[in-house]
Design a protein around this motif. Structure first.
Motif, short mmCIF file in Angstrom:
data_model
loop_
_atom_site.label_atom_id
_atom_site.label_comp_id
_atom_site.label_asym_id
_atom_site.label_seq_id
_atom_site.Cartn_x
_atom_site.Cartn_y
_atom_site.Cartn_z
N ASN A 81 -5.93 -2.76 1.89
CA ASN A 81 -5.55 -3.64 3.00
C ASN A 81 -6.84 -4.48 3.63
O ASN A 81 -7.28 -3.80 4.70
CB ASN A 81 -4.61 -3.16 4.03
N GLY A 108 1.22 -4.97 3.83
CA GLY A 108 -0.17 -4.29 4.62
C GLY A 108 0.27 -4.35 6.03
O GLY A 108 0.93 -5.27 6.46
N LEU A 117 -1.50 0.24 3.36
CA LEU A 117 -1.07 -0.63 2.30
C LEU A 117 -0.20 0.00 1.56
O LEU A 117 -0.36 1.19 1.18
CB LEU A 117 -2.02 -1.23 1.32
#
Length: 171
Positions: A81, A108, A117
């Protein structure tokens, strides 16, 4: 190249420059994926939907991976992320031949102190097809379509990846 035995989702092993599958080492985020008994890695068990980058070393591999990879190394890096918009996500749906359906959902989330994530992937394939037999045994003069029933596959993958900054630590 990838040597596949069966249909979609069935056993597949990597080959680099003519080496056998057990000579090629496969790593996912630095962890060895190959079988512990020195066998090859089954690439069908890896979801490339959850990979951000693939590095292929055809000869010399970095020392941190392995110096014993005779046939080369494949290094897969999972997604992270890293978006400026921490709360972002995506979804995809793919249909294909042989009854293949693949579903992917990623989300995310985070704050200035943490990034996370979550990604889930489902692959389904019945791998059945119809073969046009030019001279069937039952009637050699009349071509016929014959169904072929193969092993189906169903795979589920889940990726949870995060970074948490501890109080008092530097970024």
């Amino acid at each position: 190249t990838v040597q596949s035995i069966g249909g979609v989702g069935q056993y597949a092993s990597p080959l680099i420059r003519g080496s056998s599958g057990h000579q090629v080492l496969v790593y996912w985020d630095g962890l060895l994926v190959n079988a512990l008994n020195g066998g090859s890695a089954n690439l069908s068990n890896i979801s490339l939907q959850q990979a951000a980058q693939v590095d292929i070393y055809r000869s010399l591999a970095p020392v941190e991976l392995s110096a014993s990879a005779v046939g080369g190394v494949i290094q897969l890096h999972s997604r992270t992320n890293t978006s400026d918009n921490l709360d972002s996500g995506d979804a995809s749906l793919t249909y294909g031949s042989y009854g293949v359906a693949q579903y992917n959902l990623s989300q995310g989330f985070g704050s200035s102190q943490s990034r996370w994530l979550v990604s889930a992937d489902i692959l389904q394939a019945d791998n059945d097809f119809t073969y046009r037999e030019p001279q069937p045994v039952s009637n050699p003069q009349q071509p016929a379509d014959e169904p072929r029933y193969n092993n189906g596959s169903e795979q589920y993958h889940l990726l949870l990846k995060g970074v948490q900054q501890l109080p008092g630590s530097r970024a």
